[in-house]
Design a protein around this motif. Structure first.
Motif, short mmCIF file in Angstrom:
data_model
loop_
_atom_site.label_atom_id
_atom_site.label_comp_id
_atom_site.label_asym_id
_atom_site.label_seq_id
_atom_site.Cartn_x
_atom_site.Cartn_y
_atom_site.Cartn_z
N PHE A 193 0.83 -1.20 0.00
CA PHE A 193 0.00 0.00 0.00
C PHE A 193 0.87 1.25 0.00
CE2 PHE A 193 -2.60 -3.24 2.06
CZ PHE A 193 -3.76 -3.16 1.29
N PRO A 194 0.67 2.15 -0.98
CA PRO A 194 1.41 3.42 -0.95
C PRO A 194 0.88 4.32 0.16
CG PRO A 194 -0.14 3.42 -2.78
CD PRO A 194 -0.22 2.06 -2.12
N ILE A 195 1.79 4.87 0.94
CA ILE A 195 1.39 5.70 2.08
C ILE A 195 2.19 7.00 2.05
CG2 ILE A 195 1.30 5.86 4.60
CD1 ILE A 195 1.24 2.78 4.64
N PRO A 196 1.50 8.14 2.03
CA PRO A 196 2.20 9.41 2.13
C PRO A 196 2.65 9.65 3.56
CG PRO A 196 -0.16 9.78 2.13
CD PRO A 196 0.05 8.30 1.96
N TRP A 197 3.73 10.39 3.71
CA TRP A 197 4.26 10.66 5.04
C TRP A 197 4.88 12.05 5.02
CZ3 TRP A 197 7.78 6.52 7.78
CH2 TRP A 197 7.93 6.84 9.13
N LYS A 198 4.52 12.87 5.95
CA LYS A 198 5.11 14.21 6.07
C LYS A 198 5.63 14.36 7.49
CE LYS A 198 3.38 17.94 4.28
NZ LYS A 198 2.52 19.11 3.98
N THR A 199 6.88 14.79 7.59
CA THR A 199 7.43 15.09 8.91
C THR A 199 7.84 16.55 8.96
OG1 THR A 199 9.67 14.40 8.29
CG2 THR A 199 8.27 12.74 9.34
N ARG A 200 7.92 17.05 10.16
CA ARG A 200 8.33 18.44 10.41
C ARG A 200 9.52 18.41 11.35
NH1 ARG A 200 7.83 22.68 14.04
NH2 ARG A 200 7.39 24.68 13.07
N ILE A 201 10.53 19.21 11.06
CA ILE A 201 11.67 19.34 11.95
C ILE A 201 11.25 20.31 13.06
CG2 ILE A 201 14.10 19.96 12.20
CD1 ILE A 201 13.56 17.50 10.36
N VAL A 226 3.66 14.79 10.73
CA VAL A 226 2.52 15.67 10.58
C VAL A 226 1.33 14.87 10.06
CG1 VAL A 226 1.63 17.70 9.32
CG2 VAL A 226 4.00 17.67 10.17
N ASN A 227 1.62 14.00 9.08
CA ASN A 227 0.64 13.01 8.65
C ASN A 227 1.38 11.80 8.11
OD1 ASN A 227 1.19 13.51 5.82
ND2 ASN A 227 -0.10 15.31 5.96
N GLY A 228 0.71 10.66 8.19
CA GLY A 228 1.38 9.45 7.72
C GLY A 228 0.86 8.19 8.38
#
Length: 175
Positions: free
Chosen positions: A85-93, A107-109
């Motif tokens: 399954f493709p999963i988007p992932w966003k992180t914040r420093i 942030v999301n994922g």
């Protein structure tokens, strides 16, 4: 509908909230590499190097356009493929202390909560101690924690070996 648009829609659905008060899993790994603190931190300061530390079975890709200047407040978009399954992932420093540590937070994922502190210390006898301290809560945690923890442990075992290999090569190249 294109894959990029689908990943963006899915990312919005996978937004992360505040740190949960229970159910937090912790992974703590320490690796000593044979390079200086400055060289080691410089490697981690280039977000594109994250691909070198991630196992191929995750099909990890950075979606943000580079070059990325690491700093507090930087958001980085990724995509992984987990169990097909493709999963988007966003992180914040959230924390950026050059030469000492930085912290990325999802942030999301794929997780309800993900917080990863990367610390760097001069190691006794030379080299650098790379410390990864991760807190995470899987989605559907009552059903998935055992499997997700196993996968995260596999990722960090790979990361530990990759760090040793990459920095051993760098140390050899410098001689």
């Amino acid at each position: 509908m294109g894959l990029t648009l689908l990943l963006d829609i899915l990312a919005d659905a996978l937004a992360t909230g505040e740190r949960p008060s229970s159910g937090i899993e912790v992974i703590h790994e320490e690796t000593i590499v044979p390079t200086s603190l400055e060289e080691t931190f410089a490697f981690f300061s280039d977000a594109m190097n994250l691909e070198k530390l991630t196992p191929s079975w995750l099909n990890f890709q950075i979606r943000s356009e580079g070059p990325l200047k690491m700093r507090e407040g930087l958001n980085i978009d990724y995509a992984i493929v987990l169990h097909g399954f493709p999963i988007p992932w966003k992180t914040r420093i959230d924390v950026w202390e050059p030469g000492v540590r930085f912290v990325d937070r999802q942030v999301n994922g794929p997780y309800v909560w993900w917080n990863h502190e990367h610390r760097f210390e001069a190691a006794a006898g030379g080299g650098t101690r790379v410390i990864d301290h991760v807190e995470f809560v899987p989605r559907l945690r009552l059903l998935t924690t055992r499997f997700v923890r196993r996968d995260v442990e596999r990722i960090f075992a790979y990361r530990k070996e990759a760090l040793k290999r990459i920095f051993a090569e760098e140390a050899r190249d410098e001689k």
